[in-house]
Scaffold this active site. Structure first.
Site, PDB file in Angstrom:
ATOM      1  N   LYS A  27     -26.596 -19.472  54.949  1.00 56.72           N
ATOM      2  CA  LYS A  27     -27.535 -19.525  56.080  1.00 56.72           C
ATOM      3  C   LYS A  27     -26.940 -18.862  57.326  1.00 56.72           C
ATOM      4  CE  LYS A  27     -29.564 -23.939  54.616  1.00 56.72           C
ATOM      5  NZ  LYS A  27     -30.833 -23.621  53.976  1.00 56.72           N
ATOM      6  N   HIS A  49     -33.075 -33.639  55.755  1.00 54.05           N
ATOM      7  CA  HIS A  49     -33.255 -32.858  54.523  1.00 54.05           C
ATOM      8  C   HIS A  49     -32.848 -33.768  53.359  1.00 54.05           C
ATOM      9  CE1 HIS A  49     -32.255 -29.754  51.514  1.00 54.05           C
ATOM     10  NE2 HIS A  49     -32.962 -28.909  52.244  1.00 54.05           N
ATOM     11  N   GLN A  86     -28.324 -26.119  59.843  1.00 55.39           N
ATOM     12  CA  GLN A  86     -29.175 -25.279  60.698  1.00 55.39           C
ATOM     13  C   GLN A  86     -28.610 -25.134  62.114  1.00 55.39           C
ATOM     14  OE1 GLN A  86     -31.581 -23.620  59.406  1.00 55.39           O
ATOM     15  NE2 GLN A  86     -32.096 -24.758  57.554  1.00 55.39           N
ATOM     16  N   CYS A  98     -38.090 -29.713  51.626  1.00 53.92           N
ATOM     17  CA  CYS A  98     -37.101 -30.732  51.213  1.00 53.92           C
ATOM     18  C   CYS A  98     -37.008 -31.858  52.237  1.00 53.92           C
ATOM     19  CB  CYS A  98     -35.726 -30.130  50.958  1.00 53.92           C
ATOM     20  SG  CYS A  98     -35.726 -28.836  49.728  1.00 53.92           S
ATOM     21  N   ASP A 122     -25.116 -33.057  59.687  1.00 56.22           N
ATOM     22  CA  ASP A 122     -25.573 -31.987  58.812  1.00 56.22           C
ATOM     23  C   ASP A 122     -25.785 -30.756  59.692  1.00 56.22           C
ATOM     24  OD1 ASP A 122     -27.051 -30.150  57.415  1.00 56.22           O
ATOM     25  OD2 ASP A 122     -28.483 -31.596  56.586  1.00 56.22           O
TER      26      ASP A 122
HETATM   27  N1  7TS Z   1     -29.510 -29.585  55.433  1.00 59.26           N
HETATM   28  C1  7TS Z   1     -30.423 -28.868  56.104  1.00 59.26           C
HETATM   29  C2  7TS Z   1     -30.800 -29.261  57.485  1.00 59.26           C
HETATM   30  C3  7TS Z   1     -30.991 -27.755  55.490  1.00 59.26           C
HETATM   31  O1  7TS Z   1     -31.901 -27.043  56.158  1.00 59.26           O
HETATM   32  C4  7TS Z   1     -30.599 -27.411  54.180  1.00 59.26           C
HETATM   33  C5  7TS Z   1     -31.236 -26.265  53.446  1.00 59.26           C
HETATM   34  C6  7TS Z   1     -29.620 -28.172  53.549  1.00 59.26           C
HETATM   35  C7  7TS Z   1     -29.105 -29.255  54.206  1.00 59.26           C
HETATM   36  C8  7TS Z   1     -29.118 -27.848  52.185  1.00 59.26           C
HETATM   37  O2  7TS Z   1     -28.411 -26.657  52.201  1.00 59.26           O
HETATM   38  P1  7TS Z   1     -27.846 -26.048  50.844  1.00 59.26           P
HETATM   39  O3  7TS Z   1     -27.212 -24.779  51.243  1.00 59.26           O
HETATM   40  O4  7TS Z   1     -26.913 -27.047  50.286  1.00 59.26           O
HETATM   41  O5  7TS Z   1     -29.048 -25.854  49.954  1.00 59.26           O
HETATM   42  N2  7TS Z   1     -32.517 -25.970  53.869  1.00 59.26           N
HETATM   43  C9  7TS Z   1     -33.420 -25.181  53.262  1.00 59.26           C
HETATM   44  C10 7TS Z   1     -34.663 -24.940  53.800  1.00 59.26           C
HETATM   45  O6  7TS Z   1     -35.061 -25.410  54.854  1.00 59.26           O
HETATM   46  N3  7TS Z   1     -35.343 -24.127  52.965  1.00 59.26           N
HETATM   47  O7  7TS Z   1     -34.563 -23.845  51.920  1.00 59.26           O
HETATM   48  C11 7TS Z   1     -33.361 -24.499  52.079  1.00 59.26           C
END
Ligand code: 7TS
Length: 426
Positions: free
Chosen positions: A236, A133, A213, A376, A210
């Protein structure tokens, strides 16, 4: 089993009952019941989480770590208890290693800034993967640009897994950090993070996982994973937006520079000098998202009540079912591993040559929320040779019937876009 339909009856979770806990699932979109399949972007919130937010604001709203008054003490205790809950949830040995951040992105930026700028030098290497990401890529690019380090990337195979055979050659004595996603938000691939941790450590490098997910969807034991840093987001995992977690051992946090300066992160301040508070508060400058952190605790309790092994079993079941159903549609091109055991509940696909945004619009008119786009992950999209994909992503409240509705809605896409006809033209 008493009156529940067959798909729910053989599930690890009592989905019909737990759906009642999520007020938003009663929503109607365009006259159709909401089918929420965009959980990789953010999850919905159970009543217990919403109640925890309301209770904080109605009953003990106060700033933390400062007041002598009752409300301040209650808020501080509630906030600090969640630190302990988070540590237990990821099997971390010490809650002092749990730093509350804004989200995964901020957690990774803290490491890039407070650890990276201290320990990564010109000519050093940071090993990422092609399926990162942007939030586990851009912070390293910024660091590399400023210190003269180099980014290298583990390639992704045609099956959508990491090409492990290349890792040993990509790792070198120059590698300071491996920064890799645990579960891909596009392919669903579950990466062998333990193996990568061992390989990284053998070269004297650290590893950041990371977990955005993975932590919400699988039982994650940071000691088993063997990572030095893990980052994830509350929103999430049924919790509110505005709070995330960075976990590292307190001794590693101690070795880092500070991140932001301000209140709470100091021990003593004179006009021209400051000393720092102990970790982890050293990394929590200013007033944090108190209510959100407390409600994250309610989300962890909720997931704990379901049991993470059951959450995982439910998602394997749904993913197997959805891969089978989608895989039997000739126009659907699926991405990622074929084996549901090798992936999380995230399914990316394309539908003939219909633009993913058009697919998303038709699905929305059927009440189905999915994400369409590059998710992303632009380097991964390039690797897949796709500008964008449609992505359905599952969580505890999703059902086989919702997957059936997705399949029916794709038939509608075919009708509307005349896919067969258009594909036949030169
Ligand atoms: N890493 C992964 C694997 C992610 O899926 C996401 C967010 C992030 C980092 C960043 O997370 P945040 O909470 O800091 O924004 N992924 C997604 C997505 O797949 N669609 O919207 C956000």
């Amino acid at each position: 089993m008493h009156g529940v339909d067959a798909t729910v009856a053989r599930d690890a979770l009592d989905v019909r009952a737990l759906r009642e806990d999520f007020p938003i699932l009663r929503r109607v979109v365009d006259g159709k019941p909401l089918i929420y399949l965009d959980n990789a972007a953010t999850s919905q919130k159970p009543r217990a989480v919403i109640d925890a937010l309301v209770r904080y604001y109605e009953e003990y709203n106060a700033n933390i770590h400062r007041g002598v008054h009752t409300l301040g003490q209650q808020a501080t205790d509630a906030y600090e208890q969640v630190r302990e809950k988070v540590a237990r949830f990821i099997h971390a040995p010490d809650p002092a290693g749990v730093v509350f951040t804004r989200n995964t992105t901020e957690a990774i930026n803290i490491v890039a800034s407070a650890w990276g700028r201290r320990y990564i030098r010109e000519g050093d290497e940071i090993l990422v993967s092609e399926m990162e990401h942007h939030s586990n890529l851009v912070p390293w690019q910024l660091l590399a640009r400023d210190v003269g380090a180099r980014i290298r990337a583990i390639p992704v195979t045609a099956e959508g897994t990491l090409d492990l055979s290349s890792v040993e050659t990509l790792l070198s004595p120059r590698t300071r950090l491996v920064a890799v996603v645990h579960v891909s938000n596009v392919l669903g691939t579950i990466n062998p993070v333990r193996r990568l941790a061992d390989l990284a450590h053998r070269q004297g490098a650290l590893i950041l996982v990371d977990g955005a997910q993975s932590v919400p969807h699988l039982p994650v034991d940071v000691q088993e994973v063997g990572c030095d840093f893990i980052a994830f987001s509350s929103h999430k995992m049924l919790g509110p937006t505005g709070v995330g977690v960075l976990y590292a051992s307190p001794s590693l946090l101690e070795q880092m520079d500070v991140y932001q300066g301000g209140g709470s992160m100091i021990r003593q301040v004179t006009l021209d000098h400051s000393t720092w508070a102990p970790v982890p508060t050293r990394f929590e400058a200013g007033t944090p998202s108190i209510a959100d952190a407390i409600a994250l605790g309610a989300a962890i309790d909720y997931l704990g009540g379901l049991g993470m092994a059951n959450v995982r079993a439910h998602e394997i079941d749904l993913t197997r079912y959805a891969l089978g159903a989608l895989g039997s549609i000739p126009e659907v091109r699926l991405y990622g591993p074929a084996d549901p055991l090798a992936r999380g509940g995230v399914i990316s696909f394309n539908f003939a040559d219909v633009h993913p945004h058009d697919v998303g619009t038709v699905l929305d008119s059927e009440g189905i929320a999915i994400r369409a786009g590059h998710h992303c992950c632009q380097p991964l999209m390039r690797r897949l040779g796709a500008a964008a994909t449609v992505r359905a992503s599952f969580y505890v409240y999703n059902t086989h019937k919702e997957v059936d509705a997705l399949v029916r809605a794709l038939a509608r896409v075919k009708e509307l876009f005349g896919v067969g006809v258009r594909c036949a033209l030169p």
